[in-house]
Design an enzyme around this catalytic site. Structure first.
Site, mmCIF file in Angstrom:
data_model
loop_
_atom_site.group_PDB
_atom_site.id
_atom_site.type_symbol
_atom_site.label_atom_id
_atom_site.label_comp_id
_atom_site.label_asym_id
_atom_site.label_seq_id
_atom_site.Cartn_x
_atom_site.Cartn_y
_atom_site.Cartn_z
ATOM 1 N N HIS A 121 -0.444 -11.334 -5.248
ATOM 2 C CA HIS A 121 0.688 -10.886 -4.883
ATOM 3 C C HIS A 121 1.902 -11.892 -5.585
ATOM 4 C CE1 HIS A 121 -0.372 -7.561 -2.537
ATOM 5 N NE2 HIS A 121 -1.184 -8.177 -2.147
ATOM 6 N N HIS A 157 34.915 -17.735 -35.594
ATOM 7 C CA HIS A 157 34.107 -18.596 -34.831
ATOM 8 C C HIS A 157 32.592 -18.687 -35.633
ATOM 9 C CE1 HIS A 157 32.816 -21.012 -31.449
ATOM 10 N NE2 HIS A 157 31.570 -20.610 -31.489
ATOM 11 N N ASP A 162 -3.022 -3.049 -5.398
ATOM 12 C CA ASP A 162 -1.908 -3.816 -5.156
ATOM 13 C C ASP A 162 -1.119 -4.177 -6.200
ATOM 14 O OD1 ASP A 162 -2.984 -4.315 -2.400
ATOM 15 O OD2 ASP A 162 -4.096 -6.239 -2.962
ATOM 16 N N HIS A 164 -9.157 -2.018 -5.586
ATOM 17 C CA HIS A 164 -8.084 -2.388 -4.682
ATOM 18 C C HIS A 164 -6.904 -3.174 -5.059
ATOM 19 C CE1 HIS A 164 -5.781 -2.629 -0.792
ATOM 20 N NE2 HIS A 164 -6.034 -3.947 -1.081
ATOM 21 N N HIS A 199 0.623 -1.205 -0.036
ATOM 22 C CA HIS A 199 -0.033 0.124 -0.105
ATOM 23 C C HIS A 199 0.726 1.222 -0.065
ATOM 24 C CE1 HIS A 199 -3.498 -2.392 1.949
ATOM 25 N NE2 HIS A 199 -3.227 -2.795 0.660
#
Length: 425
Positions: free
Chosen positions: A262, A330, A239, A235, A79
């Site tokens: 999360h 190479h 997050d 909300h 938060h």
């Protein structure tokens, strides 16, 4: 958003209960050292151990995001980090006198308002910025993400639930300080009454009450009223924004998230860091590198050091061009960087990490004693940019062990474990 790094003019304090630990803590938000990033510290522990808010320092991402170490954890940082990101802050000090940030009312609004009260100003330096060049997807459990190029930060979030107040909710949010303040900051965290026993059995939710969480019964909410009908998806966007701050830089682009979590957000951040083109002021440029390690053309295979956590971790960059001398002999008709030189470049980055861990590095040299578990996943060709991430596993006396991984466009191309010894010249 400003093209300068941004910090705070003053300090401000907040106090409250931690959502999961139940600890009564005070947090002080204040100016940070320019270029240091967002730095948390545990003011209650000896020496006030600190940790940078970066995805490599994530300790836990189950129902909250925690950073630090098992000895000095800092719980539920999302938060305050969302408020920091919404204000476009790059360098800030966050000192807390306990194991968890105060939950306040369960939203980011108290933090956002406190940061505004402290005052935001420009400081020295160039902000770190991440952009992607083509879309990609990330999946972690039930969480699904699509990341696409854009000119600003936009989050589109969808959640699904059988609860009658949630159902299917979607929202698209263009992140600016003004829009965050009006549309997202006050959206509160939420949980289900039916999950209370399970959460408590895991030692979480000790500070939960109806003043800091929207608690849902079978058919409604308990002791509160929703601030928006779709407060739940808002909300989740908060997050997501807070977890995106663990890039330790500003992300410019579009993120479409379905059922974000999360854990999913942390996987997303890791993918962005390894895939995005970035404009990050180097920790060490070529002149500083030349002053530390003895390698010179054509054997100097490090161009930049972009992250350095002394005694722990380093990230270095090697830009592979057609002008590399090894391409002449190479497979000249099918130029591929020799695997042995990929490991040499990785070793040089690791040498920079070791040199930063000793006194008088100018009098020392690093010799490699062993290389184990080497794997090559795909060829490296001209035009690729190699990103080497090395972690120091053990360091005793003058002997050490490191693990390194090389990436191109976020895809793992090589890995190895290395043992080395530092000796006097």
């Amino acid at each position: 958003m400003s093209n300068n790094r941004r910090s705070l003019s003053g300090t401000v304090e907040l106090n409250g209960l931690g959502l999961h630990t139940g600890a009564d803590t005070t947090v002080e938000l204040g100016p940070g050292k320019p270029g240091a990033g967002v730095v948390f510290s545990r003011a209650d522990l000896p020496g006030a151990p600190s940790v940078i808010a970066i995805v490599d320092n994530v300790l836990e991402a189950d129902r909250r995001t925690s950073i630090g170490t098992t000895e000095a954890p800092i719980e539920t940082v999302e938060h305050v980090l969302a408020a920091v990101a919404a204000h476009g802050l790059d360098d800030i000090s966050i000192a807390v006198d306990g194991p968890e940030l105060p939950a306040m009312d369960g939203s980011a609004a108290p933090y956002f308002e406190a940061l505004a009260e402290a005052g935001v100003n420009n400081v020295a330096g160039q902000p770190s910025e991440y952009r992607i060049h083509s879309p990609f997807t990330v999946c972690e459990g039930d969480a699904r993400y699509i990341v696409a190029p854009g000119d600003s930060l936009r989050l589109t979030v969808t959640i699904e639930s059988d609860h009658p107040l949630i159902g299917n909710q979607s929202g698209c949010f263009h992140i600016t300080p003004k829009s965050f303040s009006s549309s997202l900051a006050a959206a509160r965290t939420f949980g289900f009454e039916s999950e209370a026993n399970e959460i408590a059995a895991r030692g979480l939710g000790r500070g939960v009450n109806t003043a800091n969480v929207v608690v849902l019964s079978e058919d409604g909410v308990i002791d509160t009223e929703l601030r928006w009908p779709d407060e739940f998806v808002r909300h989740k966007a908060v997050d997501l924004l807070g977890d995106l701050a663990l890039l330790s830089g500003r992300f410019i682009g579009d993120v479409v998230a379905r059922r974000p979590s999360h854990k999913g957000n942390v996987a997303l951040v890791r993918a962005i860091r390894r895939t995005a083109g970035f404009k990050v002021p180097p920790v060490m440029g070529i002149q500083e590198i030349l002053g530390v390690i003895p390698h010179r053309y054509p054997m100097l295979l490090v161009d930049r050091i972009v992250e350095l956590e002394e005694g722990k971790r380093i990230v270095g960059i090697k830009n592979v061009t057609m002008n590399e001398p090894f391409f002449q002999g190479h497979f000249p008709e099918h130029p591929v960087m020799p695997g042995v030189l990929i490991i040499e470049a990785m070793g040089q980055v690791g040498g920079m990490l070791l040199m930063g861990s000793v006194e008088k590095p100018e009098d020392k040299v690093v010799y490699f004693m062993g290389i184990n578990n080497v794997k090559f996943r795909r060829p490296v060709i001209p035009g690729d940019q190699l990103r080497f991430e090395l972690d120091l596993l053990h360091f005793r006396g003058r002997n050490c062990q490191m693990r390194g991984i090389g990436y191109v466009d976020g895809e793992r191309v090589a890995e190895a474990e290395m043992m080395a010894r530092i000796i006097d010249k």
